[in-house]
Design a protein around this motif. Structure first.
Motif, PDB file in Angstrom:
ATOM      1  N   GLN A 152     -18.220  15.537  -6.434  1.00  0.00           N
ATOM      2  CA  GLN A 152     -17.016  16.312  -6.133  1.00  0.00           C
ATOM      3  C   GLN A 152     -16.208  16.598  -7.390  1.00  0.00           C
ATOM      4  O   GLN A 152     -15.229  17.329  -7.345  1.00  0.00           O
ATOM      5  CB  GLN A 152     -16.142  15.564  -5.128  1.00  0.00           C
ATOM      6  N   ALA A 153     -16.603  15.991  -8.520  1.00  0.00           N
ATOM      7  CA  ALA A 153     -15.887  16.160  -9.781  1.00  0.00           C
ATOM      8  C   ALA A 153     -16.837  15.792 -10.912  1.00  0.00           C
ATOM      9  O   ALA A 153     -17.841  15.119 -10.681  1.00  0.00           O
ATOM     10  CB  ALA A 153     -14.645  15.272  -9.810  1.00  0.00           C
ATOM     11  N   PRO A 154     -16.515  16.214 -12.138  1.00  0.00           N
ATOM     12  CA  PRO A 154     -17.359  15.813 -13.257  1.00  0.00           C
ATOM     13  C   PRO A 154     -17.291  14.309 -13.451  1.00  0.00           C
ATOM     14  O   PRO A 154     -16.314  13.671 -13.043  1.00  0.00           O
ATOM     15  CB  PRO A 154     -16.756  16.555 -14.453  1.00  0.00           C
ATOM     16  N   ALA A 155     -18.305  13.723 -14.051  1.00  0.00           N
ATOM     17  CA  ALA A 155     -18.322  12.282 -14.303  1.00  0.00           C
ATOM     18  C   ALA A 155     -17.055  11.880 -15.040  1.00  0.00           C
ATOM     19  O   ALA A 155     -16.679  12.503 -16.026  1.00  0.00           O
ATOM     20  CB  ALA A 155     -19.548  11.902 -15.116  1.00  0.00           C
ATOM     21  N   GLY A 156     -16.380  10.879 -14.520  1.00  0.00           N
ATOM     22  CA  GLY A 156     -15.150  10.398 -15.148  1.00  0.00           C
ATOM     23  C   GLY A 156     -13.932  11.200 -14.756  1.00  0.00           C
ATOM     24  O   GLY A 156     -12.824  10.856 -15.101  1.00  0.00           O
TER      25      GLY A 156
END
Length: 169
Positions: A152-156
């Motif tokens: 749902q989002a970039p890593a981190g």
């Protein structure tokens, strides 16, 4: 400890511990593009979404007008929105305005890039080269970091499921 030895000791420590991954930051004129990513696709899938954040640090508006990449036959700028309780998606034929002093997020459920006619599946861990074209800032090449299938989002990054800044209601 001598400064040179301190430097090598710190470098060795970071190499052993692993430095945190930093999202790529790309500048194009007054625009700063960060957190460019996509999701892995199952074999045979012909479409994917591309997501990123664009900040206009200038005093004049700009516009994202197109995208392209060798991995896809076509890249379009799309918007998802709720209309009378129904989620709709449409291409933004005139591009996406980036107003001065503003941040525009392309994220799941809102503005996004439609990556169509994929030539191969996108695999988690890959970096896929993409060229974006802006009305004033011109062409800029960056890489989409391919995350897991359900990301749902970039890593981190913070999950974008709670941030609908790119979605019209």
């Amino acid at each position: 400890m001598k400064p040179v030895l301190q430097f090598f000791a710190c470098a060795a420590l970071f190499a052993l511990l692993g430095a945190p991954a930093h999202a790529q930051e790309v500048k194009a004129g007054d625009l700063v593009i960060t957190q460019a990513w996509s999701r892995a696709t199952p074999g045979g899938a012909k479409i994917a979404g591309g997501y990123l954040t664009i900040e206009n640090k200038g005093s004049a508006p700009d516009r994202l007008i197109s995208g392209s990449g060798d991995f896809a036959g076509k890249v379009e700028i799309h918007e998802m929105a709720m209309n009378n309780g129904v989620m709709t998606m449409r291409a933004l034929d005139k591009g996406l305005p980036i107003e001065p002093g503003k941040i525009v997020k392309l994220a799941p459920g809102g503005y996004h890039l439609m990556l169509m006619d994929l030539k191969n599946p996108l695999k988690q861990g890959e970096k896929v080269p993409l060229t974006l074209e802006f009305e004033k800032a011109g062409k800029v090449t960056l890489s989409l970091d391919v995350q897991g299938v359900g990301a749902q989002a970039p890593a981190g990054g913070a999950p974008s499921g709670h941030d609908h800044s790119g979605m019209k209601k």
